[in-house]
Design a protein around this motif. Sequence first.
Motif, mmCIF file in Angstrom:
data_model
loop_
_atom_site.group_PDB
_atom_site.id
_atom_site.type_symbol
_atom_site.label_atom_id
_atom_site.label_comp_id
_atom_site.label_asym_id
_atom_site.label_seq_id
_atom_site.Cartn_x
_atom_site.Cartn_y
_atom_site.Cartn_z
ATOM 1 N N HIS A 87 0.847 -1.200 0.000
ATOM 2 C CA HIS A 87 0.000 0.000 0.000
ATOM 3 C C HIS A 87 0.880 1.247 0.000
ATOM 4 O O HIS A 87 0.651 2.182 -0.768
ATOM 5 N N ALA A 88 1.893 1.246 0.850
ATOM 6 C CA ALA A 88 2.817 2.385 0.909
ATOM 7 C C ALA A 88 3.560 2.554 -0.409
ATOM 8 O O ALA A 88 3.706 3.679 -0.910
ATOM 9 N N THR A 89 4.009 1.454 -0.986
ATOM 10 C CA THR A 89 4.737 1.519 -2.258
ATOM 11 C C THR A 89 3.848 2.086 -3.358
ATOM 12 O O THR A 89 4.258 2.966 -4.111
ATOM 13 N N PHE A 90 2.624 1.582 -3.473
ATOM 14 C CA PHE A 90 1.703 2.075 -4.495
ATOM 15 C C PHE A 90 1.395 3.553 -4.271
ATOM 16 O O PHE A 90 1.450 4.350 -5.204
ATOM 17 N N SER A 91 1.088 3.917 -3.036
ATOM 18 C CA SER A 91 0.749 5.308 -2.734
ATOM 19 C C SER A 91 1.880 6.247 -3.117
ATOM 20 O O SER A 91 1.662 7.257 -3.787
ATOM 21 N N LYS A 92 3.092 5.888 -2.698
ATOM 22 C CA LYS A 92 4.226 6.791 -2.921
ATOM 23 C C LYS A 92 4.718 6.770 -4.366
ATOM 24 O O LYS A 92 4.973 7.816 -4.949
ATOM 25 N N SER A 93 4.852 5.588 -4.955
ATOM 26 C CA SER A 93 5.467 5.519 -6.279
ATOM 27 C C SER A 93 4.489 5.759 -7.429
ATOM 28 O O SER A 93 4.854 6.351 -8.437
ATOM 29 N N VAL A 94 3.263 5.317 -7.300
ATOM 30 C CA VAL A 94 2.307 5.468 -8.405
ATOM 31 C C VAL A 94 1.426 6.707 -8.219
ATOM 32 O O VAL A 94 1.342 7.557 -9.095
ATOM 33 N N LEU A 95 0.786 6.821 -7.044
ATOM 34 C CA LEU A 95 -0.078 7.979 -6.803
ATOM 35 C C LEU A 95 0.725 9.227 -6.445
ATOM 36 O O LEU A 95 0.246 10.342 -6.583
ATOM 37 N N GLN A 96 1.935 9.015 -5.953
ATOM 38 C CA GLN A 96 2.822 10.082 -5.495
ATOM 39 C C GLN A 96 2.201 10.892 -4.357
ATOM 40 O O GLN A 96 2.259 12.124 -4.332
#
Length: 156
Positions: A87-96
Amino acid sequence: MEKLLTIKFVTWIGRALLLCLLAAALTAGKAQAQPAEPEMVAVAHPATSEEAISRATLRAIFGMLLQKWPNNTAVKVFVLRDDAPEHATFSKSVLQVFPHQLRMAWDRQVFSGQGQYPEQLASTQEILSRVASTPGAMGYIKASEVDHNVRVLQVR
């Protein structure tokens, strides 16, 4: 005079060698410093007509602000727990955005009576299964878990 030129040449060669070694060490360090976290991708139900999506639209969907696809199908959002590494990876890397920013957006929607929380699931495999079987669904999974049952949305 010859001795002085030899000393200067050796010094220059030594500095050049030192710079090459430093550059190699920095390059190797950068390669090792790459995150070991899996690459995450946004996925949608296979009947979704969208092939690509803007980052702003993706943020609006995962922020629970955009609740319909362009064809007027309801969007159903699936996510992992706030403390899940994916969840953290997606939030930070994709959604920024940071995961706590998503949580604040969800809370604002729910507490104002204008929206609801996305459905939290236990694993990316469960997200894969639910997105594949729910029309209008949206979620995220590891890039290595993608199969033909979902549509990967390219973020532009």
